[in-house]
Design a protein around this motif. Structure first.
Motif, PDB file in Angstrom:
ATOM      1  N   LEU A   1       0.816  -1.226   0.000  1.00 52.63           N
ATOM      2  CA  LEU A   1       0.000   0.000   0.000  1.00 52.63           C
ATOM      3  C   LEU A   1       0.846   1.271   0.000  1.00 52.63           C
ATOM      4  CD1 LEU A   1      -2.762  -0.927   2.635  1.00 52.63           C
ATOM      5  CD2 LEU A   1      -2.753  -1.315   0.174  1.00 52.63           C
ATOM      6  N   ALA A   2       2.172   1.106   0.068  1.00 53.79           N
ATOM      7  CA  ALA A   2       3.053   2.271   0.258  1.00 53.79           C
ATOM      8  C   ALA A   2       2.831   3.348  -0.800  1.00 53.79           C
ATOM      9  CB  ALA A   2       4.513   1.828   0.277  1.00 53.79           C
ATOM     10  N   GLU A   3       2.568   2.929  -2.038  1.00 58.16           N
ATOM     11  CA  GLU A   3       2.456   3.916  -3.132  1.00 58.16           C
ATOM     12  C   GLU A   3       1.213   4.798  -2.989  1.00 58.16           C
ATOM     13  OE1 GLU A   3       2.118   1.765  -6.778  1.00 58.16           O
ATOM     14  OE2 GLU A   3       0.102   1.063  -6.304  1.00 58.16           O
ATOM     15  N   LEU A   4       0.246   4.371  -2.183  1.00 59.24           N
ATOM     16  CA  LEU A   4      -0.978   5.178  -2.038  1.00 59.24           C
ATOM     17  C   LEU A   4      -0.709   6.508  -1.348  1.00 59.24           C
ATOM     18  CD1 LEU A   4      -3.538   2.382  -1.044  1.00 59.24           C
ATOM     19  CD2 LEU A   4      -3.028   3.290  -3.318  1.00 59.24           C
ATOM     20  N   ARG A   5       0.362   6.556  -0.582  1.00 61.52           N
ATOM     21  CA  ARG A   5       0.733   7.806   0.110  1.00 61.52           C
ATOM     22  C   ARG A   5       0.895   8.970  -0.873  1.00 61.52           C
ATOM     23  NH1 ARG A   5       3.417   9.662   4.856  1.00 61.52           N
ATOM     24  NH2 ARG A   5       5.063  11.154   4.392  1.00 61.52           N
TER      25      ARG A   5
ATOM     26  N   THR B   1     -15.607   4.260   9.401  1.00 57.40           N
ATOM     27  CA  THR B   1     -15.659   4.229   7.938  1.00 57.40           C
ATOM     28  C   THR B   1     -14.300   4.534   7.338  1.00 57.40           C
ATOM     29  OG1 THR B   1     -17.756   5.320   8.319  1.00 57.40           O
ATOM     30  CG2 THR B   1     -17.142   4.910   6.020  1.00 57.40           C
ATOM     31  N   GLY B   2     -13.839   3.651   6.480  1.00 57.61           N
ATOM     32  CA  GLY B   2     -12.530   3.825   5.859  1.00 57.61           C
ATOM     33  C   GLY B   2     -11.401   3.410   6.779  1.00 57.61           C
ATOM     34  N   ALA B   3     -11.739   2.999   7.994  1.00 64.23           N
ATOM     35  CA  ALA B   3     -10.713   2.623   8.972  1.00 64.23           C
ATOM     36  C   ALA B   3     -10.781   1.142   9.307  1.00 64.23           C
ATOM     37  CB  ALA B   3     -10.885   3.441  10.250  1.00 64.23           C
ATOM     38  N   VAL B   4     -11.999   0.619   9.410  1.00 69.16           N
ATOM     39  CA  VAL B   4     -12.155  -0.815   9.707  1.00 69.16           C
ATOM     40  C   VAL B   4     -13.182  -1.398   8.722  1.00 69.16           C
ATOM     41  CG1 VAL B   4     -11.581  -0.598  12.161  1.00 69.16           C
ATOM     42  CG2 VAL B   4     -13.943  -0.401  11.466  1.00 69.16           C
ATOM     43  N   PRO B   5     -13.005  -2.656   8.347  1.00 67.31           N
ATOM     44  CA  PRO B   5     -13.998  -3.260   7.452  1.00 67.31           C
ATOM     45  C   PRO B   5     -15.342  -3.362   8.177  1.00 67.31           C
ATOM     46  CG  PRO B   5     -12.007  -4.609   7.587  1.00 67.31           C
ATOM     47  CD  PRO B   5     -11.927  -3.593   8.683  1.00 67.31           C
ATOM     48  N   LEU B   6     -16.400  -3.005   7.488  1.00 72.40           N
ATOM     49  CA  LEU B   6     -17.734  -3.067   8.078  1.00 72.40           C
ATOM     50  C   LEU B   6     -18.618  -3.843   7.108  1.00 72.40           C
ATOM     51  CD1 LEU B   6     -17.993   0.729   8.941  1.00 72.40           C
ATOM     52  CD2 LEU B   6     -17.852  -1.106  10.639  1.00 72.40           C
TER      53      LEU B   6
ATOM     54  N   ALA C   1     -11.531  12.354  -2.940  1.00 77.33           N
ATOM     55  CA  ALA C   1     -10.894  11.642  -1.827  1.00 77.33           C
ATOM     56  C   ALA C   1     -11.210  10.150  -1.868  1.00 77.33           C
ATOM     57  CB  ALA C   1     -11.357  12.246  -0.510  1.00 77.33           C
ATOM     58  N   LEU C   2     -12.404   9.809  -2.337  1.00 76.74           N
ATOM     59  CA  LEU C   2     -12.801   8.393  -2.342  1.00 76.74           C
ATOM     60  C   LEU C   2     -12.061   7.580  -3.406  1.00 76.74           C
ATOM     61  CD1 LEU C   2     -16.663   8.746  -1.770  1.00 76.74           C
ATOM     62  CD2 LEU C   2     -14.964   7.867  -0.142  1.00 76.74           C
ATOM     63  N   GLU C   3     -11.500   8.279  -4.408  1.00 79.23           N
ATOM     64  CA  GLU C   3     -10.812   7.582  -5.504  1.00 79.23           C
ATOM     65  C   GLU C   3      -9.772   6.586  -5.005  1.00 79.23           C
ATOM     66  OE1 GLU C   3     -10.835   7.602  -9.091  1.00 79.23           O
ATOM     67  OE2 GLU C   3     -12.870   8.155  -8.455  1.00 79.23           O
ATOM     68  N   VAL C   4      -9.013   6.996  -4.019  1.00 79.60           N
ATOM     69  CA  VAL C   4      -7.888   6.165  -3.571  1.00 79.60           C
ATOM     70  C   VAL C   4      -8.368   4.825  -2.991  1.00 79.60           C
ATOM     71  CG1 VAL C   4      -7.668   7.226  -1.273  1.00 79.60           C
ATOM     72  CG2 VAL C   4      -5.660   6.255  -2.364  1.00 79.60           C
ATOM     73  N   PHE C   5      -9.584   4.822  -2.459  1.00 80.99           N
ATOM     74  CA  PHE C   5     -10.101   3.570  -1.892  1.00 80.99           C
ATOM     75  C   PHE C   5     -10.351   2.516  -2.977  1.00 80.99           C
ATOM     76  CE2 PHE C   5     -10.936   6.496   1.568  1.00 80.99           C
ATOM     77  CZ  PHE C   5     -10.605   5.743   2.682  1.00 80.99           C
ATOM     78  N   ALA C   6     -10.560   2.987  -4.221  1.00 75.73           N
ATOM     79  CA  ALA C   6     -10.798   2.038  -5.311  1.00 75.73           C
ATOM     80  C   ALA C   6      -9.505   1.304  -5.689  1.00 75.73           C
ATOM     81  CB  ALA C   6     -11.353   2.789  -6.520  1.00 75.73           C
ATOM     82  N   ARG C   7      -8.370   1.806  -5.216  1.00 76.04           N
ATOM     83  CA  ARG C   7      -7.079   1.182  -5.553  1.00 76.04           C
ATOM     84  C   ARG C   7      -6.666   0.123  -4.534  1.00 76.04           C
ATOM     85  NH1 ARG C   7      -3.370   6.333  -6.146  1.00 76.04           N
ATOM     86  NH2 ARG C   7      -1.759   4.751  -6.404  1.00 76.04           N
ATOM     87  N   THR C   8      -7.512  -0.102  -3.532  1.00 72.52           N
ATOM     88  CA  THR C   8      -7.153  -1.098  -2.516  1.00 72.52           C
ATOM     89  C   THR C   8      -8.442  -1.728  -1.984  1.00 72.52           C
ATOM     90  OG1 THR C   8      -5.995  -1.424  -0.423  1.00 72.52           O
ATOM     91  CG2 THR C   8      -7.036   0.724  -0.728  1.00 72.52           C
ATOM     92  N   SER C   9      -8.333  -2.409  -0.852  1.00 74.14           N
ATOM     93  CA  SER C   9      -9.547  -3.005  -0.254  1.00 74.14           C
ATOM     94  C   SER C   9      -9.518  -2.725   1.240  1.00 74.14           C
ATOM     95  CB  SER C   9      -9.537  -4.523  -0.464  1.00 74.14           C
ATOM     96  OG  SER C   9      -8.463  -5.084   0.284  1.00 74.14           O
TER      97      SER C   9
ATOM     98  N   THR D   1      -9.892  -4.866   3.443  1.00 75.95           N
ATOM     99  CA  THR D   1      -9.142  -5.961   4.079  1.00 75.95           C
ATOM    100  C   THR D   1      -7.659  -5.615   4.128  1.00 75.95           C
ATOM    101  OG1 THR D   1     -10.762  -7.443   3.117  1.00 75.95           O
ATOM    102  CG2 THR D   1      -8.770  -8.467   3.989  1.00 75.95           C
ATOM    103  N   ALA D   2      -7.130  -5.106   2.992  1.00 74.11           N
ATOM    104  CA  ALA D   2      -5.711  -4.741   2.951  1.00 74.11           C
ATOM    105  C   ALA D   2      -5.441  -3.563   3.883  1.00 74.11           C
ATOM    106  CB  ALA D   2      -5.311  -4.392   1.521  1.00 74.11           C
ATOM    107  N   LEU D   3      -6.352  -2.603   3.893  1.00 78.99           N
ATOM    108  CA  LEU D   3      -6.161  -1.435   4.766  1.00 78.99           C
ATOM    109  C   LEU D   3      -6.186  -1.849   6.238  1.00 78.99           C
ATOM    110  CD1 LEU D   3      -8.357   1.215   2.906  1.00 78.99           C
ATOM    111  CD2 LEU D   3      -5.868   1.244   3.146  1.00 78.99           C
ATOM    112  N   ARG D   4      -7.072  -2.760   6.548  1.00 82.49           N
ATOM    113  CA  ARG D   4      -7.185  -3.219   7.935  1.00 82.49           C
ATOM    114  C   ARG D   4      -5.894  -3.936   8.387  1.00 82.49           C
ATOM    115  NH1 ARG D   4      -8.858  -2.342  12.929  1.00 82.49           N
ATOM    116  NH2 ARG D   4      -9.581  -4.169  14.023  1.00 82.49           N
ATOM    117  N   ALA D   5      -5.362  -4.759   7.490  1.00 81.69           N
ATOM    118  CA  ALA D   5      -4.142  -5.495   7.858  1.00 81.69           C
ATOM    119  C   ALA D   5      -3.021  -4.500   8.167  1.00 81.69           C
ATOM    120  CB  ALA D   5      -3.743  -6.439   6.728  1.00 81.69           C
ATOM    121  N   LYS D   6      -2.901  -3.468   7.331  1.00 86.38           N
ATOM    122  CA  LYS D   6      -1.826  -2.488   7.585  1.00 86.38           C
ATOM    123  C   LYS D   6      -2.129  -1.653   8.843  1.00 86.38           C
ATOM    124  CE  LYS D   6       0.869   1.313   5.723  1.00 86.38           C
ATOM    125  NZ  LYS D   6       1.082   2.274   4.638  1.00 86.38           N
ATOM    126  N   SER D   7      -3.385  -1.282   9.009  1.00 89.14           N
ATOM    127  CA  SER D   7      -3.753  -0.489  10.185  1.00 89.14           C
ATOM    128  C   SER D   7      -3.391  -1.242  11.472  1.00 89.14           C
ATOM    129  CB  SER D   7      -5.257  -0.190  10.138  1.00 89.14           C
ATOM    130  OG  SER D   7      -5.765   0.043  11.424  1.00 89.14           O
TER     131      SER D   7
END
Ligand SMILES: Cc1ncc(COP(=O)(O)O)c(C=O)c1O
Length: 409
Positions: A16-20, A200-205, A288-296, A298-304
Motif C-alpha cells: 500500500l506504500a504507493e498510495l501515500r 468508515t474507511g478505517a475498519v472493514p464493516l 478523496a474516495l478515488e484512492v479507496f478504489a485502488r485497494t480493499s 481488508t488490505a487497509l485493515r491489515a496495515k492499520s
C-alpha cells in the motif's frame, strides 16, 4: 528490539506504500490525526477545481441537470461499498449530528409503544446532545437512558425503542461488536443505529451481514473528504418507504419540480435528502474516495493493525510504565487509533506537535494517535515514538507554553 531499519524494511515490503503519493503531506511532519481530519488528496483538489473552473464557471445552473443532483446517491453508493451496504442504501448529505437527529426521529415513529432510547455515557457528546433534544420533542414521552455500554444486555427489554452507539469509541479507540450488539438489540424488538465516524474507511464493516438497521458517519476523518465534509446516512432497504424522514425537504420529494403543496417522499434513499447538495464539498469527497478504489478494506485493515501494533510495541519497549495504553490490545476490539493515558497528556501532545508529530488530546487525560493506513508509514511510527521518548525524558511537556489550553485540542 525494534529498529528503524526493520520499519524501513516493512515500508519497502508494503503493497500500500504507493498510495501515500495520492496525498499532499508536509515534509518532515508525521500526521497521526487522520482520525480527526484526513489530509487533502491530489484528486480531491483536482475535482474541486474542476467544479469551480469548468462546471460552476461555465455550466452555471445547468450543472444541476448535468450530474450535480445525482451526486448524493452516486457518492452514497461509493461509501456504501466501504461499509458493506447494497446499492441505493447510502446517501451522502448533511453532517453527522444532523443525520443522527433525522434517524432518531424517524426510528421513534417505528416503535410507537416503546419509550426508551439507550445510549452510551462514553458516546461522543454531539450524539448525546442531539438524541436528548430529539427525545424531548417527540410526540410522546421518551426517556434517554445514558448507560455504561458494558451493561447494555442488562438494560435491553421491551421498553426499548432504539439503541444508538458509536462503533469505535472516539476517546479510547475501542471497536464494539457490530453484529453481536445489533443481534442482541433485535432480540428485544428494538432498532439499532450506529455512528460510524471513527469506523468508515478505517475498519472493514458489513452492515448487510450484521443486519444493521441504520447508520451514519462523517466524511472528513478516514475518508479524507475535507474539513466539514458532507456525512453519509445508511438506511437498510427494508425500511425504505417505512421509516419517514422527520425533516423532509423539497429535494426528497417524489416530484420536486412540480412544487406541490403536500409532501410525498421520493422512493428509496432519496427521501432522506432535505436540502440542495453542497456540490463543491461533494467534489472534494468524490476525489478523496478515488484512492479507496485502488485497494480493499481488508488490505487497509491489515496495515492499520500492523501500524497500531508497532506503535503499542514501541511505546511498551521505550516508555514502559510511562503511559497507560487504553486502546484494546485485542485486534477484534481495536479501531485504527491508539490512545495513551497520562496526567500531562495535553502538554505531551502540544510538545509533540512542536516536534512535528501531529496527534490530538481528548479531555481529561488522553493523547490520541490515528494510524490511517493510506498514508502513514511504519517509519513514521518509529520516528513518532522516538520524538515521544524525547518529549518524556526531557519533560518538554512541562514548558508553560504547552500548558495553555487552545480552544481546539
Ligand atoms: C463519534 C462522533 N460522532 C459525531 C461527531 C459529530 O460530527 P459532526 O460535527 O459532523 O456533526 C463526531 C465528530 O468528530 C464524532 O467523532
Amino acid at each position: 528490539m525494534i529498529t528503524r531499519e526493520i520499519c524501513q524494511r516493512l515500508d519497502a515490503e508494503d503493497a500500500l506504500a504507493e498510495l501515500r503519493d495520492a496525498f499532499t503531506l508536509n515534509d518532515g511532519e508525521i500526521y497521526l490525526d487522520g482520525n480527526s481530519l484526513g489530509p487533502v488528496s491530489r484528486e480531491a483538489r483536482r475535482r474541486v477545481l474542476e467544479v469551480l473552473d469548468q462546471q460552476w464557471a461555465h455550466r452555471l445552473v445547468r450543472g444541476w441537470g448535468e450530474g450535480w443532483m445525482a451526486q448524493p446517491t452516486r457518492l452514497g453508493n461509493r461509501v456504501g461499498q466501504l461499509i458493506g451496504a447494497r446499492e441505493g442504501e447510502v446517501l451522502v448529505a448533511d453532517t453527522l449530528t444532523f443525520l443522527i437527529a433525522k434517524l432518531v426521529g424517524g426510528a421513534l415513529d417505528l416503535r410507537p409503544d416503546r419509550h426508551v432510547i439507550l445510549t452510551d455515557r462514553a458516546n461522543f457528546h454531539s450524539d448525546l446532545y442531539i438524541i436528548e433534544a430529539v427525545a424531548r420533542r417527540a410526540s410522546r414521552p421518551v426517556t434517554v437512558k445514558v448507560i455504561d455500554r458494558d451493561n447494555l444486555e442488562r438494560e435491553l427489554n421491551d421498553d426499548v425503542a432504539l439503541v444508538e452507539l458509536t462503533h469505535v469509541d472516539f476517546r479510547t479507540g475501542e471497536a464494539l461488536d457490530l453484529a453481536g450488539i445489533t443481534r442482541a438489540v433485535h432480540e428485544v424488538g428494538a432498532l439499532m443505529l450506529w455512528d460510524f465516524a471513527h469506523s468508515t474507511g478505517a475498519v472493514p464493516l458489513d452492515v448487510t451481514a450484521a443486519n444493521v438497521d441504520f447508520a451514519a458517519g462523517c466524511g472528513y476523518k478516514y475518508l479524507n473528504g475535507g474539513p466539514g465534509a458532507p456525512a453519509f446516512i445508511y438506511v437498510r432497504q427494508e425500511f425504505h418507504g417505512v421509516l419517514e424522514n422527520p425533516l423532509p425537504g423539497w429535494l426528497g420529494h417524489a416530484r420536486p419540480f412540480e412544487f406541490e403543496l403536500a409532501y410525498e417522499a421520493a422512493p428509496g434513499i432519496q427521501a432522506w435528502v432535505t436540502s440542495s447538495p453542497s456540490i463543491i464539498a461533494l467534489a472534494a469527497l468524490e476525489g478523496a474516495l478515488e484512492v479507496f478504489a485502488r485497494t480493499s478494506m481488508t488490505a487497509l485493515r491489515a496495515k492499520s493493525l500492523a501500524l497500531t501494533d508497532l506503535f503499542i510495541d514501541l511505546v511498551n519497549e521505550k516508555l514502559a510504565g510511562v503511559f497507560e495504553v487504553v486502546t484494546p490490545l485485542d485486534h477484534d476490539r481495536r479501531g485504527s487509533q491508539v490512545s495513551l493515558r497520562h496526567g500531562e497528556a495535553y502538554g505531551v501532545v502540544q510538545a509533540l506537535i512542536a516536534q512535528g508529530v501531529i496527534g490530538d488530546f481528548r479531555a481529561p487525560d488522553v493523547a490520541r494517535f490515528g494510524f490511517a493506513p493510506l498514508y502513514v508509514r511504519f517509519v513514521d511510527v518509529y520516528d513518532a515514538v522516538d520524538r515521544l521518548v524525547d518529549v518524556m525524558s526531557a519533560e518538554r511537556y512541562r514548558d508553560p507554553k504547552f500548558r495553555v489550553r487552545n480552544a481546539v485540542t
